[in-house]
Design a protein around this motif. Structure first.
Motif, short mmCIF file in Angstrom:
data_model
loop_
_atom_site.label_atom_id
_atom_site.label_comp_id
_atom_site.label_asym_id
_atom_site.label_seq_id
_atom_site.Cartn_x
_atom_site.Cartn_y
_atom_site.Cartn_z
N GLY A 1 0.84 -1.19 0.00
CA GLY A 1 0.00 0.00 0.00
C GLY A 1 0.87 1.23 0.00
N LEU A 2 0.60 2.15 -0.91
CA LEU A 2 1.47 3.31 -1.08
C LEU A 2 0.80 4.64 -0.76
N ALA A 3 -0.50 4.72 -0.80
CA ALA A 3 -1.17 6.01 -0.57
C ALA A 3 -2.58 5.75 -0.06
N CYS A 4 -3.50 6.66 -0.38
CA CYS A 4 -4.85 6.59 0.18
C CYS A 4 -5.60 5.32 -0.24
N CYS A 5 -5.26 4.73 -1.37
CA CYS A 5 -5.90 3.47 -1.77
C CYS A 5 -5.61 2.35 -0.76
N ALA A 6 -4.48 2.45 -0.07
CA ALA A 6 -4.13 1.42 0.91
C ALA A 6 -5.14 1.39 2.06
N ILE A 7 -5.70 2.55 2.42
CA ILE A 7 -6.70 2.58 3.48
C ILE A 7 -7.94 1.80 3.05
N GLU A 8 -8.34 1.96 1.79
CA GLU A 8 -9.48 1.20 1.27
C GLU A 8 -9.17 -0.29 1.20
N MET A 9 -7.92 -0.63 0.88
CA MET A 9 -7.51 -2.03 0.86
C MET A 9 -7.57 -2.62 2.26
N MET A 10 -7.14 -1.84 3.26
CA MET A 10 -7.23 -2.32 4.65
C MET A 10 -8.68 -2.47 5.09
N ALA A 11 -9.55 -1.57 4.62
CA ALA A 11 -10.97 -1.67 4.95
C ALA A 11 -11.57 -2.95 4.37
N ALA A 12 -11.11 -3.34 3.19
CA ALA A 12 -11.61 -4.57 2.58
C ALA A 12 -11.19 -5.79 3.40
N GLY A 13 -10.10 -5.70 4.12
CA GLY A 13 -9.65 -6.80 4.96
C GLY A 13 -10.33 -6.83 6.32
N GLY A 14 -11.10 -5.80 6.63
CA GLY A 14 -11.79 -5.72 7.91
C GLY A 14 -13.02 -6.62 7.98
N ALA A 15 -13.69 -6.57 9.11
CA ALA A 15 -14.81 -7.47 9.37
C ALA A 15 -16.01 -7.21 8.48
N HIS A 16 -16.23 -5.96 8.06
CA HIS A 16 -17.42 -5.65 7.27
C HIS A 16 -17.37 -6.29 5.88
N TYR A 17 -16.21 -6.28 5.24
CA TYR A 17 -16.09 -6.84 3.89
C TYR A 17 -15.48 -8.23 3.90
N ASP A 18 -14.63 -8.56 4.88
CA ASP A 18 -14.21 -9.93 5.17
C ASP A 18 -13.54 -10.64 4.00
N LEU A 19 -12.29 -10.27 3.73
CA LEU A 19 -11.53 -10.96 2.70
C LEU A 19 -11.23 -12.42 3.07
N SER A 20 -11.39 -12.77 4.34
CA SER A 20 -11.08 -14.14 4.75
C SER A 20 -12.02 -15.16 4.11
N ARG A 21 -13.18 -14.73 3.65
CA ARG A 21 -14.07 -15.69 2.98
C ARG A 21 -13.53 -16.12 1.63
N PHE A 22 -12.52 -15.39 1.13
CA PHE A 22 -11.86 -15.77 -0.12
C PHE A 22 -10.51 -16.44 0.14
#
Length: 195
Positions: free
Chosen positions: A44-65
Motif C-alpha cells: 500500500g502506497l497512498a490513500c488506496c491502501a486505506i481502502e484495501m485495509m478496509a476490505a480486509g476488515g470485518a465488514h467486507y471480510d476478505l477471509s471468505r476468499f
C-alpha cells in the motif's frame, strides 16, 4: 440399503460423473485451488491502501476468499495489489518484490494513481505501474472502495479458474479493466447520499 445410482451413471457409466474428484481434470482442480488460495503482498502506497485495509476488515471480510492474511514476505505471496501512486524511487523496490514472488503471480492495479499516475503528472511519479510490472486487472476509482476491490478480486478468481489470465498472457492480450462498484461516478464521489 444403498441409495439408487443416478440415471446418468447407469446410462453412461463413469462418463456420467462430471466434475468430481474421480473424473475431474487435474488442471481444473489446480486452477480452482489457485484461485481460492491467493495470498496478497502488502504494498500500500497512498490513500488506496486505506481502502484495501478496509476490505480486509470485518465488514467486507476478505477471509471468505482465503485471503485474510496479507503477507509481508514476497516469497509467500502470489497476488500483488498495488494500491496508490508509485514514485520513481519506489519503482525498483516494487519490481524487486514482484521478482521475488512465487509463480504463478498476479498483479492488481488499484486506483487511478497506480493505473495512470492520476493527477500527479510529473517526473517523480510513474505514469502507470504497467511500466514496472505486468498488470492483470485494473480497479478504477480515486480511491476505489472496498466493493470495487472485492469485484476485482472476484474477477481475478474467475479468470484464474477458467485459465483465461494465463491465456491472455501467452497471447499478449492486455489486462482486464473492471467496473466501479462503490458509488463513485464520473463527476466525483456522491457525498451524503445513501448507496
Amino acid at each position: 440399503m444403498a441409495p439408487p445410482l443416478p440415471k446418468a451413471l447407469l446410462d453412461d457409466g463413469l462418463a456420467g460423473l462430471q466434475h468430481n474428484v474421480l473424473t475431474g481434470q487435474l488442471e481444473n482442480l489446480v486452477q480452482w485451488a489457485r484461485a481460492r488460495s491467493l495470498w496478497p503482498a502488502t504494498f500500500g502506497l497512498a490513500c488506496c491502501a486505506i481502502e484495501m485495509m478496509a476490505a480486509g476488515g470485518a465488514h467486507y471480510d476478505l477471509s471468505r476468499f482465503g485471503m485474510e492474511v496479507f503477507r509481508a514476505s514476497p516469497r509467500q505471496a502470489d497476488l500483488m495489489i498495488v494500491a496508490g501512486r508509485v514514485s520513481q524511487k519506489m519503482a525498483p523496490v516494487l519490481r524487486q518484490i514482484y521478482d521475488q514472488m512465487m509463480e504463478p503471480k498476479w498483479v492488481l492495479s488499484m486506483g487511478v494513481c497506480a493505473s495512470s499516475g492520476g493527477m500527479f503528472n510529473n517526473y517523480a511519479i510513474v505514469q502507470g505501474v504497467d511500466q514496472v510490472v505486468p498488470v492483470d486487472v485494473y480497479a478504477p476509482g480515486c480511491p476505489p472502495g472496498p466493493e470495487t476491490l472485492l469485484h476485482a478480486i472476484i474477477t481475478i478468481h474467475e479468470k484464474i479458474t477458467s485459465g483465461e489470465i494465463l491465456q491472455r498472457r501467452s497471447e499478449g492480450a492486455g489486462p482486464l479493466v473492471i467496473e466501479q462498484r462503490d458509488g463513485q461516478t464520473e463527476r466525483g464521489v456522491r457525498i451524503g447520499t445513501a448507496r
